[in-house]
Write a protein that holds these residues in place. Structure first.
Motif, PDB file in Angstrom:
ATOM      1  N   GLU A   6       0.700  -1.387  -0.191  1.00 56.48           N
ATOM      2  CA  GLU A   6       0.257   0.181   0.062  1.00 56.48           C
ATOM      3  C   GLU A   6       1.074   1.321  -0.056  1.00 56.48           C
ATOM      4  N   THR A   7       0.541   2.562  -0.614  1.00 51.30           N
ATOM      5  CA  THR A   7       0.899   3.621  -0.158  1.00 51.30           C
ATOM      6  C   THR A   7       1.150   3.973   1.048  1.00 51.30           C
ATOM      7  N   SER A   8       2.145   3.532   2.267  1.00 51.11           N
ATOM      8  CA  SER A   8       2.187   3.969   3.587  1.00 51.11           C
ATOM      9  C   SER A   8       3.688   4.457   3.391  1.00 51.11           C
ATOM     10  N   ALA A   9       4.158   4.448   2.710  1.00 50.53           N
ATOM     11  CA  ALA A   9       5.603   5.250   2.609  1.00 50.53           C
ATOM     12  C   ALA A   9       5.536   6.548   1.698  1.00 50.53           C
ATOM     13  N   LEU A  10       6.107   7.141   3.008  1.00 48.33           N
ATOM     14  CA  LEU A  10       6.695   8.738   2.120  1.00 48.33           C
ATOM     15  C   LEU A  10       8.057   8.154   1.315  1.00 48.33           C
ATOM     16  N   THR A  11       8.271   9.006   0.315  1.00 49.87           N
ATOM     17  CA  THR A  11       9.440   8.582  -1.183  1.00 49.87           C
ATOM     18  C   THR A  11       9.973  10.332  -0.630  1.00 49.87           C
ATOM     19  N   ILE A  12      10.785  10.604   0.581  1.00 48.42           N
ATOM     20  CA  ILE A  12      11.942  12.046   0.469  1.00 48.42           C
ATOM     21  C   ILE A  12      12.956  11.422  -0.356  1.00 48.42           C
ATOM     22  N   GLN A  13      12.849  12.597  -1.476  1.00 51.95           N
ATOM     23  CA  GLN A  13      14.273  13.229  -1.928  1.00 51.95           C
ATOM     24  C   GLN A  13      14.187  15.188  -1.968  1.00 51.95           C
ATOM     25  N   ASN A  14      14.852  15.265  -2.823  1.00 54.67           N
ATOM     26  CA  ASN A  14      15.773  16.373  -3.059  1.00 54.67           C
ATOM     27  C   ASN A  14      15.024  17.142  -3.322  1.00 54.67           C
ATOM     28  N   GLY A  15      14.339  18.741  -2.995  1.00 55.75           N
ATOM     29  CA  GLY A  15      14.143  19.369  -3.632  1.00 55.75           C
ATOM     30  C   GLY A  15      12.636  19.325  -2.763  1.00 55.75           C
ATOM     31  N   SER A  16      12.585  18.395  -2.025  1.00 53.56           N
ATOM     32  CA  SER A  16      11.018  18.188  -2.128  1.00 53.56           C
ATOM     33  C   SER A  16       9.661  19.398  -1.079  1.00 53.56           C
ATOM     34  N   PRO A  17       9.092  19.591  -1.646  1.00 52.95           N
ATOM     35  CA  PRO A  17       8.592  21.431  -0.692  1.00 52.95           C
ATOM     36  C   PRO A  17       8.329  21.289   0.771  1.00 52.95           C
ATOM     37  N   GLY A  18       7.577  22.285   1.270  1.00 56.48           N
ATOM     38  CA  GLY A  18       7.489  21.949   2.544  1.00 56.48           C
ATOM     39  C   GLY A  18       8.968  22.055   3.508  1.00 56.48           C
ATOM     40  N   PHE A  19       9.827  22.772   3.179  1.00 51.75           N
ATOM     41  CA  PHE A  19      11.977  22.959   3.909  1.00 51.75           C
ATOM     42  C   PHE A  19      11.212  23.735   5.210  1.00 51.75           C
ATOM     43  N   THR A 120      23.360  12.933   3.461  1.00 44.80           N
ATOM     44  CA  THR A 120      22.371  14.158   2.166  1.00 44.80           C
ATOM     45  C   THR A 120      20.559  13.891   2.897  1.00 44.80           C
ATOM     46  N   TYR A 121      20.730  12.669   3.307  1.00 46.79           N
ATOM     47  CA  TYR A 121      19.794  11.822   3.381  1.00 46.79           C
ATOM     48  C   TYR A 121      19.491  12.364   4.861  1.00 46.79           C
ATOM     49  N   SER A 122      20.451  11.873   5.157  1.00 49.20           N
ATOM     50  CA  SER A 122      20.048  12.609   7.539  1.00 49.20           C
ATOM     51  C   SER A 122      19.758  14.772   6.753  1.00 49.20           C
ATOM     52  N   ALA A 123      19.964  14.749   6.085  1.00 39.93           N
ATOM     53  CA  ALA A 123      19.508  16.121   6.328  1.00 39.93           C
ATOM     54  C   ALA A 123      17.917  15.745   5.868  1.00 39.93           C
ATOM     55  N   LEU A 124      17.476  15.188   4.608  1.00 46.04           N
ATOM     56  CA  LEU A 124      16.279  15.528   4.312  1.00 46.04           C
ATOM     57  C   LEU A 124      15.363  14.996   5.378  1.00 46.04           C
ATOM     58  N   ILE A 125      15.631  13.760   6.287  1.00 49.91           N
ATOM     59  CA  ILE A 125      15.060  12.830   7.140  1.00 49.91           C
ATOM     60  C   ILE A 125      14.324  13.816   8.585  1.00 49.91           C
ATOM     61  N   GLN A 126      16.136  14.575   8.686  1.00 50.87           N
ATOM     62  CA  GLN A 126      16.313  15.386   9.567  1.00 50.87           C
ATOM     63  C   GLN A 126      14.778  16.726   9.363  1.00 50.87           C
ATOM     64  N   ASN A 127      14.697  16.925   8.541  1.00 52.44           N
ATOM     65  CA  ASN A 127      13.704  18.171   7.475  1.00 52.44           C
ATOM     66  C   ASN A 127      12.376  17.590   7.539  1.00 52.44           C
ATOM     67  N   PHE A 128      12.186  16.276   7.636  1.00 49.90           N
ATOM     68  CA  PHE A 128      10.736  15.431   7.635  1.00 49.90           C
ATOM     69  C   PHE A 128      10.648  16.057   9.020  1.00 49.90           C
ATOM     70  N   TYR A 129      11.053  14.946   9.710  1.00 48.52           N
ATOM     71  CA  TYR A 129      11.165  15.276  11.474  1.00 48.52           C
ATOM     72  C   TYR A 129      10.950  16.859  12.115  1.00 48.52           C
ATOM     73  N   SER A 130      11.097  18.006  11.597  1.00 46.75           N
ATOM     74  CA  SER A 130      11.168  19.439  12.468  1.00 46.75           C
ATOM     75  C   SER A 130      10.102  19.915  11.542  1.00 46.75           C
ATOM     76  N   GLN A 131       9.903  18.700  10.185  1.00 45.50           N
ATOM     77  CA  GLN A 131       8.303  19.810  10.017  1.00 45.50           C
ATOM     78  C   GLN A 131       6.987  18.869  10.494  1.00 45.50           C
ATOM     79  N   GLU A 132       7.347  17.699  10.628  1.00 43.36           N
ATOM     80  CA  GLU A 132       6.075  17.222  11.900  1.00 43.36           C
ATOM     81  C   GLU A 132       5.760  17.477  13.434  1.00 43.36           C
ATOM     82  N   ILE A 133       6.719  18.227  13.983  1.00 41.48           N
ATOM     83  CA  ILE A 133       6.765  19.106  15.366  1.00 41.48           C
ATOM     84  C   ILE A 133       6.886  20.396  15.421  1.00 41.48           C
TER      85      ILE A 133
END
Length: 298
Positions: A6-19, A120-133
């Protein structure tokens, strides 16, 4: 790259919106409890052969001064390839909702990963969690297991800061912040037992209340011996006295010296032993009463 059909995964790519370019108050220090560390290590031991590292969510509390207290953690499914990184969002949200029902005071404070590689992936995951909280800024806890050659085991905490003329999620630098391990006195016996087992001891056993009291008294006795040795060296002129240490010792012992001479310490020790004895007696009576009730019911 989805992790499940199912579509339960979020693909984090370079240039993703919501930075998140304007984070909230920057964390100043991190305190980690042993439960969180054991959860991370257990996740690392259960990883698949294809995983170089594992990641997960950190839960805890934050203060108004920027101090973060990490109390627990849970694993998050993810996948990394040369092209992208994917995080199972549905699993992440489900686990947090279940944990929040049990511990409503604990919130998401950041994420963890094993190893010391910050890419770079660490920075993307870091940005994702910062958006979460948001508007708070997420912390990153990097646990190095020390299994790789030339790497020492340890734990480090980081916060991220955007760099570049045009800030992007993948353009971030990780800044270290103070991190320390903190445990409660009730957890000391378990940690001592694990330390004995890890050191190869074959006769390790949980410490009793009397064993803990004996070690505490021995520790106090050793500290008093060091203080007494220092005072004697100062009196005979072998060591130059430190005014700050002298004031501290005077504040510590000055007000209670007379009481110690009168035997107040022995009286306090007897009271402590009596309370411990009564507590064990009540516990035994409660256990006997419970067993009698079960025997009568059957």
């Amino acid at each position: 790259m989805p992790l499940v059909p199912e579509t339960s995964a979020l693909t984090i790519q370079n240039g993703s919106p919501g930075f998140l370019s304007t984070p909230g108050r920057t964390p100043t220090s991190v305190t980690v409890h042993p439960v969180a560390l054991f959860t991370i290590l257990d996740h690392y031991l259960r990883r698949t052969e294809s995983q170089d590292r594992v990641i997960g969510t950190l839960l805890g509390t934050r203060s108004d001064t920027g101090e973060i207290e990490v109390r627990s953690a849970f694993a998050v499914l993810h996948s990394e390839t040369a092209e992208q990184v994917a995080v199972d969002m549905e699993y992440h949200h489900t686990m947090y909702e279940l944990h929040h029902k049990v511990n409503p005071k604990e919130v998401i404070v950041g994420w963890y990963s094993t190893g010391s590689n910050l890419n770079t992936y660490s920075a993307l995951i870091q940005n994702f969690y910062s958006q979460e909280i948001a508007p708070h800024q997420a912390i990153h806890l990097a646990l190095n297991t020390g299994v790789e050659e030339g790497q020492q085991s340890g734990v480090k905490a980081y916060v991220s800061s955007p760099i570049g003329v045009t800030p992007k999620p993948e353009n971030a630098v990780f800044l270290p912040i103070p991190c320390e391990l903190q445990f409660k006195e009730t957890e000391r016996s378990g940690l001592d037992l694990l330390s004995s087992v890890s050191n190869g001891s074959t006769d390790a056993y949980p410490a009793t209340d009397l064993d803990i009291l004996e070690r505490s008294l021995q520790s106090v006795s050793d500290m008093l011996d060091r203080v007494l040795s220092y005072v004697r060296q100062v009196l005979v002129g072998e060591v130059k006295g430190n005014a700050a240490v002298g004031r501290y010792l005077m504040n510590t012992f000055g007000a209670s010296t007379d009481e110690l001479e009168k035997g107040a310490f022995n009286t306090s020790l007897q009271d402590t032993l009596m309370v411990s004895y009564l507590a064990n007696l009540v516990r035994s009576q409660a256990e006997v009463s419970t067993r009698l009730a079960l025997a009568t019911a059957s």
